[in-house]
Design a protein around this motif. Sequence first.
Motif, PDB file in Angstrom:
ATOM      1  N   UNK A  81      17.441   2.097 -32.298  1.00 14.81           N
ATOM      2  CA  UNK A  81      16.900   1.093 -31.378  1.00 14.81           C
ATOM      3  C   UNK A  81      17.265  -0.326 -31.801  1.00 14.81           C
ATOM      4  N   UNK A  82      17.230  -0.570 -33.110  1.00 10.92           N
ATOM      5  CA  UNK A  82      17.405  -1.960 -33.548  1.00 10.92           C
ATOM      6  C   UNK A  82      18.825  -2.489 -33.369  1.00 10.92           C
ATOM      7  N   UNK A  83      19.787  -1.582 -33.062  1.00 18.19           N
ATOM      8  CA  UNK A  83      21.144  -2.058 -32.792  1.00 18.19           C
ATOM      9  C   UNK A  83      21.380  -2.290 -31.300  1.00 18.19           C
ATOM     10  N   UNK A  84      20.617  -1.578 -30.483  1.00 20.74           N
ATOM     11  CA  UNK A  84      20.813  -1.674 -29.025  1.00 20.74           C
ATOM     12  C   UNK A  84      19.847  -2.675 -28.414  1.00 20.74           C
ATOM     13  N   UNK A  85      18.651  -2.656 -28.946  1.00 20.80           N
ATOM     14  CA  UNK A  85      17.574  -3.508 -28.434  1.00 20.80           C
ATOM     15  C   UNK A  85      17.109  -4.296 -29.649  1.00 20.80           C
ATOM     16  N   UNK A  86      17.709  -5.459 -29.836  1.00 17.21           N
ATOM     17  CA  UNK A  86      17.584  -6.166 -31.100  1.00 17.21           C
ATOM     18  C   UNK A  86      16.144  -6.613 -31.370  1.00 17.21           C
ATOM     19  N   UNK A  87      15.708  -6.478 -32.635  1.00 16.39           N
ATOM     20  CA  UNK A  87      14.361  -6.943 -32.992  1.00 16.39           C
ATOM     21  C   UNK A  87      14.150  -8.426 -32.678  1.00 16.39           C
ATOM     22  N   UNK A  88      15.195  -9.204 -32.811  1.00 19.57           N
ATOM     23  CA  UNK A  88      15.171 -10.631 -32.442  1.00 19.57           C
ATOM     24  C   UNK A  88      16.424 -10.898 -31.646  1.00 19.57           C
ATOM     25  N   UNK A  89      16.254 -11.441 -30.469  1.00 20.28           N
ATOM     26  CA  UNK A  89      17.451 -11.778 -29.705  1.00 20.28           C
ATOM     27  C   UNK A  89      17.248 -13.136 -29.060  1.00 20.28           C
ATOM     28  N   UNK A  90      18.135 -14.036 -29.382  1.00 21.57           N
ATOM     29  CA  UNK A  90      18.078 -15.347 -28.756  1.00 21.57           C
ATOM     30  C   UNK A  90      18.523 -15.181 -27.309  1.00 21.57           C
ATOM     31  N   UNK A 275      11.323   4.787 -28.919  1.00 21.51           N
ATOM     32  CA  UNK A 275      11.278   4.450 -27.487  1.00 21.51           C
ATOM     33  C   UNK A 275      10.438   3.216 -27.182  1.00 21.51           C
ATOM     34  N   UNK A 276       9.521   2.837 -28.082  1.00 23.81           N
ATOM     35  CA  UNK A 276       8.656   1.673 -27.824  1.00 23.81           C
ATOM     36  C   UNK A 276       9.534   0.460 -27.490  1.00 23.81           C
ATOM     37  N   UNK A 277       9.200  -0.222 -26.402  1.00 28.98           N
ATOM     38  CA  UNK A 277      10.091  -1.284 -25.938  1.00 28.98           C
ATOM     39  C   UNK A 277       9.400  -2.627 -25.725  1.00 28.98           C
ATOM     40  N   UNK A 278       8.126  -2.742 -26.059  1.00 22.17           N
ATOM     41  CA  UNK A 278       7.415  -3.985 -25.729  1.00 22.17           C
ATOM     42  C   UNK A 278       7.974  -5.167 -26.529  1.00 22.17           C
ATOM     43  N   UNK A 279       7.997  -6.298 -25.882  1.00 25.50           N
ATOM     44  CA  UNK A 279       8.530  -7.491 -26.532  1.00 25.50           C
ATOM     45  C   UNK A 279       7.702  -8.700 -26.150  1.00 25.50           C
ATOM     46  N   UNK A 296      13.567 -13.550 -27.857  1.00 26.24           N
ATOM     47  CA  UNK A 296      12.745 -12.363 -27.601  1.00 26.24           C
ATOM     48  C   UNK A 296      12.603 -11.579 -28.896  1.00 26.24           C
ATOM     49  N   UNK A 297      11.383 -11.174 -29.226  1.00 25.10           N
ATOM     50  CA  UNK A 297      11.171 -10.381 -30.433  1.00 25.10           C
ATOM     51  C   UNK A 297      10.342  -9.144 -30.095  1.00 25.10           C
ATOM     52  N   UNK A 298      10.541  -8.081 -30.871  1.00 23.49           N
ATOM     53  CA  UNK A 298       9.737  -6.871 -30.667  1.00 23.49           C
ATOM     54  C   UNK A 298       8.263  -7.228 -30.775  1.00 23.49           C
ATOM     55  N   UNK A 299       7.479  -6.621 -29.932  1.00 18.74           N
ATOM     56  CA  UNK A 299       6.035  -6.812 -30.019  1.00 18.74           C
ATOM     57  C   UNK A 299       5.386  -5.440 -30.092  1.00 18.74           C
ATOM     58  N   UNK A 300       4.111  -5.439 -30.344  1.00 17.45           N
ATOM     59  CA  UNK A 300       3.384  -4.172 -30.449  1.00 17.45           C
ATOM     60  C   UNK A 300       2.076  -4.281 -29.691  1.00 17.45           C
ATOM     61  N   UNK A 301       1.725  -3.221 -28.967  1.00 17.73           N
ATOM     62  CA  UNK A 301       0.461  -3.224 -28.225  1.00 17.73           C
ATOM     63  C   UNK A 301      -0.739  -3.166 -29.159  1.00 17.73           C
ATOM     64  N   UNK A 302      -0.470  -3.084 -30.486  1.00 20.35           N
ATOM     65  CA  UNK A 302      -1.575  -3.096 -31.448  1.00 20.35           C
ATOM     66  C   UNK A 302      -1.955  -4.514 -31.893  1.00 20.35           C
ATOM     67  N   UNK A 303      -1.149  -5.504 -31.558  1.00 22.36           N
ATOM     68  CA  UNK A 303      -1.490  -6.847 -32.024  1.00 22.36           C
ATOM     69  C   UNK A 303      -2.645  -7.412 -31.204  1.00 22.36           C
TER      70      UNK A 303
ATOM     71  N   UNK B 254       9.117  -9.129 -15.097  1.00 20.28           N
ATOM     72  CA  UNK B 254      10.006  -8.216 -14.371  1.00 20.28           C
ATOM     73  C   UNK B 254       9.907  -6.769 -14.868  1.00 20.28           C
ATOM     74  N   UNK B 255       8.806  -6.431 -15.531  1.00 17.49           N
ATOM     75  CA  UNK B 255       8.592  -5.040 -15.910  1.00 17.49           C
ATOM     76  C   UNK B 255       9.316  -4.592 -17.164  1.00 17.49           C
ATOM     77  N   UNK B 256       9.750  -5.512 -17.999  1.00 18.27           N
ATOM     78  CA  UNK B 256      10.501  -5.114 -19.192  1.00 18.27           C
ATOM     79  C   UNK B 256       9.767  -5.354 -20.508  1.00 18.27           C
ATOM     80  N   UNK B 257       8.745  -6.211 -20.511  1.00 21.93           N
ATOM     81  CA  UNK B 257       8.128  -6.565 -21.803  1.00 21.93           C
ATOM     82  C   UNK B 257       6.907  -5.723 -22.136  1.00 21.93           C
ATOM     83  N   UNK B 258       6.337  -5.048 -21.154  1.00 27.41           N
ATOM     84  CA  UNK B 258       5.226  -4.134 -21.411  1.00 27.41           C
ATOM     85  C   UNK B 258       3.842  -4.760 -21.478  1.00 27.41           C
TER      86      UNK B 258
END
Lengths: 377, 288
Positions: A81-90, A275-279, A296-303, B254-258
């Motif tokens: 995941x971290x190569x396709x959906x980067x943990x930090x992406x400007x 699969x977790x995709x929240x950001x 954009x940075x990875x986020x977690x529904x636990x925060x 847009x439904x991508x960030x959750x």
Amino acid sequence: MNEPFRLSTEDLQHIVMSLQQKGYEVIGPRNSDGVIVYDRIHSTDDLPAGFVDEQAPGMYRLAKNGGTQFFGYTLPPQSWKRFLYLPRRELIAFDKDGKSFGVSHQKDEAKPYAFIGARPCELKAISIQDRVFSSGDYLDDGYLSARRRNFIIAVNCSHAGENCFCTSFGTGPEAESGFDIALTEIVNEEKHFFVAGAGSDSGKSLIEEIGPARAVEGDVDAAHEVIRKTSDAITKSLDIAGLPKLLSDNSDHPHWDDVAKRCLTCGNCTMVCPTCFCSTVEDATDLSGKTAKRTRIWDSCFTMDFARVSGGNFRISAKSRYRQWLTHKLSSWVEQFGVSGCVGCGRCITWCPVGIDLTAEVGAIKGGVAKQENGGS
Amino acid sequence: MIDTNIAVKRTEAPISMLPALATVRRVIWETDDTYTLLIDPPRANGRSFAFSAGQFNMVYAFGTGESAISISSDPSRPNMLAHTIHRVGTVTSALSRLRRGDTIGLRGPFGTAWPIEEAVGKDVCIAAGGIGLAPLRPVIYTLLRRREEFGRIMILYGARSPLDLLYRVELEEWSKAANAEVIITVDRGDSSWKGHIGVVTGLFSYLKMDTPATLAMVCGPEVMMKYTCEELERRGLAAERIYLSMERNMKCGVGLCGHCQFGPKFICKDGPVFSLPQIKHLLDRKEI
């Protein structure tokens, strides 16, 4: 597997070199400080030969067994995941110009990635993220651009981890689709080789370029035997029949309070989940205040901030945040994307610091409901 | 490898996170802490900025960030966009400091719209609490502009105090000029207040609603919407004809960030406007 070939370890090295010559950044497993990580590899010498991992709820140990097998471990903490959906992406840069400002989209200049060693459950996870990032009206352009250029060599599993339950979802231990080349690694006293099959045209042409031997019947049998043994060794399971409804109907089940007493809301499970995709996004300016960036940075529904709005917070309790994660993963995901968000890799169990096991939590909810339906208390 | 369906899928799709630039024309303070930005909308390829009543934009303040804000202007006047904003956080504070000629970023319009066409030929009940009147104002403009297509127009509005009422001049105009029934209540009155005191649900007893002929649109704090929907149903309005607009934390729109998930719904793309049966089972649950 159609037209199986037999690759020697030297053939695999030629594949790595050929991919590099084609302009790919080759990513594979490496031993880094006692943990397998997916990182850049230069040759098959970088692969973690002879390393096996031991996993249990809240436990991971990597050990050298003295063997030569490249892919003898089960799964590392981080997925592809971290190569396709980067943990930090400007995403965007803004440049102030008087009362106005300019907007520029940050283009990804990364090389295309070739993955070596993707597990069958991970291929499924990638296909799930493909849907997440492309099924709506708006697409994640960075993700899709990386995926379109992505080359994947899958390796079927030869060791079942204690937390693996891919067989419940039918996502492993053998890769069926989503790869360019799939390998099964065979190691015995006298030989070390791979039974290989192509899953795409580019996979086929790469194999042809290397020109390996055709696999003989005994090789293919040996590969089947590796997969059968792995499958038989998987002990954990999740009963997925009726699971989405079970969870959406039971948001008030008392067992959520029980999980909440153990859950630290650290978010490890969401970070290791393939699969977790929240950001979330981070906005910042430089010291002059003239240039701003949106990252954009990875986020977690636990925060604690995840569901916060100006007027309050929709999920204050640990219970509600764990419930959101598990119910999303196993239930609402199906309604949103037509597929479960879980592939049975067991990472969330291994990397939970208190060893919460989602299969057990689901079992407890299911058991409690069954008891009630049978008139028990 | 990637599934070819996905690989070829709309490679020309819009870059979802890239804002367009718009210019602030005016800042109108509605109350002590709530203001309306009047904006010259961005022009995409020379086309005007079209939106439907109920949709929202992600509004960006330079260097500070974005906030999801509903559009509160008239959809038939796409050349003058309005956002009514409650100043509560860093982004909404930064936006409140803007002046004429300043630039903001806009992404949108996003989300679902109020069911105005479904309301044609029916009585319409609009129930708003606090800032919840803002996303309903485009509906009111539309109903009044096409007045003869609708039956009764009932606007019920509740605010914390008389000083917290939004659009005070317009509320007067709507009730006088346009044959709409406007009933207002406040939680706490002051010495000058001669109107109703109490919650919005208390106002239904002043209306003799012909509920089978009525369609309702509700927006306000979640607890207000929950009790208003219950009251409307109790008075015989079918759940299918009650609509409400939801709020959640949003980062992408847009439904991508959750972030905005509400059970299986993404508020940003499945909402913000929902019919009551779509989400009724979720409204009663805590912390969903």
